[in-house]
Design an enzyme around this catalytic site. Structure first.
Site, mmCIF file in Angstrom:
data_model
loop_
_atom_site.group_PDB
_atom_site.id
_atom_site.type_symbol
_atom_site.label_atom_id
_atom_site.label_comp_id
_atom_site.label_asym_id
_atom_site.label_seq_id
_atom_site.Cartn_x
_atom_site.Cartn_y
_atom_site.Cartn_z
ATOM 1 N N ASP A 1 -30.727 -117.650 -106.032
ATOM 2 C CA ASP A 1 -29.519 -117.334 -107.371
ATOM 3 C C ASP A 1 -29.642 -117.760 -108.659
ATOM 4 O O ASP A 1 -29.197 -118.284 -108.834
ATOM 5 C CB ASP A 1 -29.110 -118.981 -107.014
ATOM 6 N N CYS B 1 -29.887 -113.132 -98.174
ATOM 7 C CA CYS B 1 -30.053 -113.413 -99.071
ATOM 8 C C CYS B 1 -29.555 -115.574 -98.135
ATOM 9 O O CYS B 1 -28.744 -115.062 -97.438
ATOM 10 C CB CYS B 1 -28.325 -114.037 -99.480
ATOM 11 N N ASP C 1 -25.488 -113.944 -96.163
ATOM 12 C CA ASP C 1 -26.209 -115.162 -96.944
ATOM 13 C C ASP C 1 -26.458 -115.973 -96.145
ATOM 14 O O ASP C 1 -25.244 -116.126 -94.738
ATOM 15 C CB ASP C 1 -24.759 -115.243 -97.926
HETATM 16 C C1 DGJ Z 1 -25.036 -118.326 -102.268
HETATM 17 C C2 DGJ Z 1 -25.776 -117.212 -102.776
HETATM 18 O O1 DGJ Z 1 -27.177 -116.820 -102.722
HETATM 19 C C3 DGJ Z 1 -24.789 -116.774 -103.821
HETATM 20 O O2 DGJ Z 1 -25.647 -115.233 -104.658
HETATM 21 C C4 DGJ Z 1 -23.455 -116.360 -103.082
HETATM 22 O O3 DGJ Z 1 -23.294 -115.156 -102.791
HETATM 23 C C5 DGJ Z 1 -23.363 -117.770 -102.892
HETATM 24 N N1 DGJ Z 1 -23.573 -118.393 -101.930
HETATM 25 C C6 DGJ Z 1 -21.173 -117.651 -102.754
HETATM 26 O O4 DGJ Z 1 -20.587 -118.624 -101.679
#
Ligand code: DGJ
Length: 724
Positions: free
Chosen positions: A544, A522, A474
């Site tokens: 998200d 991500c 992420d």
């Molecule tokens: C942002 C991501 O896009 C979410 O899916 C999740 O992993 C959160 N961060 C966790 O902090």
């Protein structure tokens, strides 16, 4: 051979259906001649025209750079349009003059040092042309590199600039590709967005002046994907000329089109010159990222399918390029930070019972992290939550019959972390100024090798300590207050690009030493959905926003460039956590099945009836993924144009078909609604596997099948098999 060079200095690149032609003028200037449908080399007296424009100076030899269609236009000369390259020489002068020097043709496609790029598996898949231009007065050498794939209608471009002088020079701008068109009768298609609203399609006719797409955020961003297309007015999914431009890069990018005083378009794409300067000492080089240019005579759909095929087969690497992707359940929207070992194991048990193959533990397992206010950087287990550690948890999850995956956010540090307390200067910052935070975090300075080494060590230690099959990587903030404690004053503007080089090296080291792990990138959802990251990580969490209705637009827009195998798509709970909408489990499943399928909700909260439905969805996807993840995609109804969305996936051998039709709001008194298929063989017969009925391809594509559904948020899918 896909590249032909004639004695008179005509360079002709050919792919399966396209030609890209350049020519030398007076043995000196490199002119752009043609890009489009495949053709023989034309008569240059007809193709190359020189005219004088009032108020535009001529070069001494009578050649007008302001009129000429140039291949790599320079700044501060006699061309007033957007330059591809600008520089500051040691004596303060800024005029760049690039004249032809030499060329060579190389079989195959050499790698780009330190940067992600498309590749070949054997040299006969493509040829590469290098054209050398030089500013002889200033000792600047510019190598324009082009690769033409034989079977795919793509041209790859990048540029290598070398300082061959004895003095330093500063590159202030260097795009990867610039293309001069003879007209401007095109629409520009772009993919702007925001967090949770990524890659919405915009289309507008070109206007006089400059129209741009750019990111200044230190990431390719949710706001502006590094892509645009020029489409002839009226071009549709199936018809018309379309020129796509995409940058294999994950940082600041710029692209745009300038329509000049003669109503001609100049298009470009490359690294953003905003807050950018790169100092080249004598002998040093700067390599631009790669631009991927696709021409399609078969509309927007034709362009997309070329990008999909290229990225699926010659950008993505590793075991999961060709392997089927697992169906996963992620605990984020199920528990957020509120979990312990028992809760995660309970989810794993439930997942196994439903046929799900992988359980992913998201944010909150490390340091003291119980909310987003601390611990990024401290990649050791939160022993209050998980006293047995990650290895024990992974074992217990595996014992349930599912694989185990783990979340990281390696590029970040929280001020409240052991890492920050030990190395307060390891983040991007300007000494003496406020360290501006997003989500209570700062960005680690990946332009510094010691920071990169730390990340590789910290992540690898965890991966090597337990049975981890999947990583969600992420990245949840954009750069601000730009500065690096590791760079001298005169190189501060290099930091954002050096960060990218550092990031790519970190990813390469981790990914190549853990080949069994499936990596999904991500960035607050789809904030770094770009070909640069896909080179290291074959799939990306698309957004998200998990609402099925919003996902129609997000996934449809994303599919303009990126293949379905790159898109993470999960069924989440209702009311949806982002937008509060209640949609049916069926529609949520059908939308998610049009991507890499998974669940992101509390599996224990399902009723028995829902569990039956989920088991059926999981089984359905296990059948579909055998071909959908590598299928050709045909978009047949756009969520940007109405209440209905539809698409068709056709397997590479043409034998398997999956089609999905979605309607957002109920409609009444609207006559007959039909699903018209696409991508089928007209004369072939297809069997609907649900009811056994048979249809010809022509019937399915020209008449279609009636869709009778009542109610809001409804969907219908078809699974067809071609009769032998
Ligand atoms: C942002 C991501 O896009 C979410 O899916 C999740 O992993 C959160 N961060 C966790 O902090």
């Amino acid at each position: 051979m896909s590249i032909f060079v004639s004695d008179g200095g005509v360079f002709h690149l050919q792919t399966a259906h396209t030609s890209y032609i350049m020519a030398l003028v007076d043995g000196k200037y490199l002119a752009h001649v043609y890009w489009g449908r495949k053709m023989d080399t034309p008569d240059m007296d007809n193709a190359l025209i020189n005219r004088w424009i009032v108020f535009s100076p001529l070069n001494g030899d009578g050649w007008s750079l302001d009129f000429a269609r140039q291949e790599y236009p320079v700044g501060c000369g006699t061309d007033y349009r957007e330059p591809a390259i600008s520089a500051l020489y040691d004596d303060g002068s800024r005029t760049v003059e690039l004249h032809y020097d030499s060329f060579r043709v190389i079989p195959g496609k050499p790698a780009l040092e330190g940067l992600p790029a498309t590749y070949v598996e054997s040299d006969d898949e493509a040829d590469t042309l290098e054209i050398v231009l030089k500013d002889r007065l200033k000792g600047m050498k510019v190598v324009l590199r082009y690769t033409a794939y034989r079977e795919l209608d793509v041209i790859m471009r990048s540029v290598l600039i070398t300082n061959e002088s004895d003095s330093p020079m500063i590159i202030e701008k260097a795009v990867s590709a610039s293309v001069d068109y003879e007209g401007a009768a095109y629409d520009m298609i772009t993919l702007p967005g925001a967090w949770a609203r990524e890659r919405h399609i915009e289309r507008r006719a070109l206007r006089s002046g400059v129209q741009t797409v750019e990111s200044r955020r230190g990431a390719s961003s949710h706001q502006a994907n590094p892509f645009f297309a020029l489409a002839s007015h009226g071009a549709t999914e199936d018809y018309g000329d379309v020129y796509g431009f995409n940058l294999v890069y994950s940082g600041n990018h710029t692209s745009g089109v300038e329509v000049d005083q003669l109503f001609r378009a100049r298009a470009w794409i490359g690294i953003n010159d905003y807050d950018f300067a790169w100092r080249l000492e004598s002998g040093e080089s700067f390599q631009t990222p790669e631009a991927v240019m696709v021409y399609s005579a078969k509309g927007i759909g034709g362009m997309s399918r070329t990008y999909h095929r290229l990225y699926r087969t010659r950008l993505v690497r590793g075991r999961y390029r060709d392997a089927q992707r697992p169906i996963l359940a992620n605990n984020w929207e199920a528990t957020y930070f509120d979990f312990d070992e028992e809760k995660i194991v309970a989810l794993a048990k439930e997942a196994a019972g439903l046929g799900i193959e992988l359980l992913v533990l998201d944010d909150g397992w490390f340091g003291k992290r119980n909310s987003d206010n601390c611990s990024l950087g401290d990649w050791y287990v939160n022993s209050e939550k998980l006293p047995g550690g990650i290895a024990q948890l992974a074992r217990r999850v595996n014992d349930c019959g599912v694989k185990f995956g783990l979340w990281f956010e390696p590029e970040m540090v929280c001020p409240d972390s052991d890492l920050y307390r030990a190395h307060p200067d390891w983040c991007i910052h300007v000494p003496g100024r406020e360290r501006t935070e997003t989500r209570n975090q700062l960005t680690l300075d990946l332009s510094r090798p010691e920071v990169c080494d730390y990340i590789v060590r910290a992540v690898s230690d965890v991966l090597d300590s337990a049975d981890i099959s999947y990583v969600k990587w992420d990245m949840n903030r954009h750069m601000s207050a730009l500065g690096s404690a590791g760079l001298p004053a005169e190189r501060q503007k290099e930091m954002p690009h050096r960060y990218m080089l550092g990031l790519y090296s970190v990813m390469e080291r981790i990914v190549s030493s853990h080949p069994h792990v499936l990596f999904e990138s991500c960035s607050g959802g789809g904030g770094r959905f770009d070909p640069g990251i896909l080179y290291y990580m074959p799939q990306t969490w698309t957004s998200d926003n998990t609402d099925a209705v919003d996902r129609l637009r997000i996934q449809y827009g994303t599919s303009l460039v990126y293949p379905v195998s790159a898109m993470g798509a999960h069924v989440s709970a209702v009311p949806n956590h982002q937008v509060g909408r209640v949609t049916s489990l069926k529609m949520r499943g059908d939308v998610a099945m049009s991507g890499n399928f998974g669940y992101e909700l509390d599996l224990n909260a399902f009723t028995e009836e829902e569990k039956e439905q989920v088991r059926a969805q999981v089984e359905q996807y296990k059948d579909l993924r055998t071909f959908v993840q590598s299928a050709d995609m045909y978009r047949v109804a756009s969520p940007f144009e109405g209440n209905t969305t539809a698409w068709v996936f056709v397997s590479q051998d043409g034998n398997d078909v999956f089609a999905a039709w979605f309607r957002v709001l109920a409609e009444y008194n609207i006559g007959v609604r039909r699903m018209r298929f696409a991508g089928l063989e007209e004369a072939a017969v297809y069997t609907d596997t649900e009811d056994g009925r048979e249809y010809t391809g022509a019937e399915l594509m020209n008449i279609g099948l009636v869709v009778d559904l009542q109610g809001d948020y409804r969907s219908r899918t078809w699974r067809l098999k071609k009769k032998a």
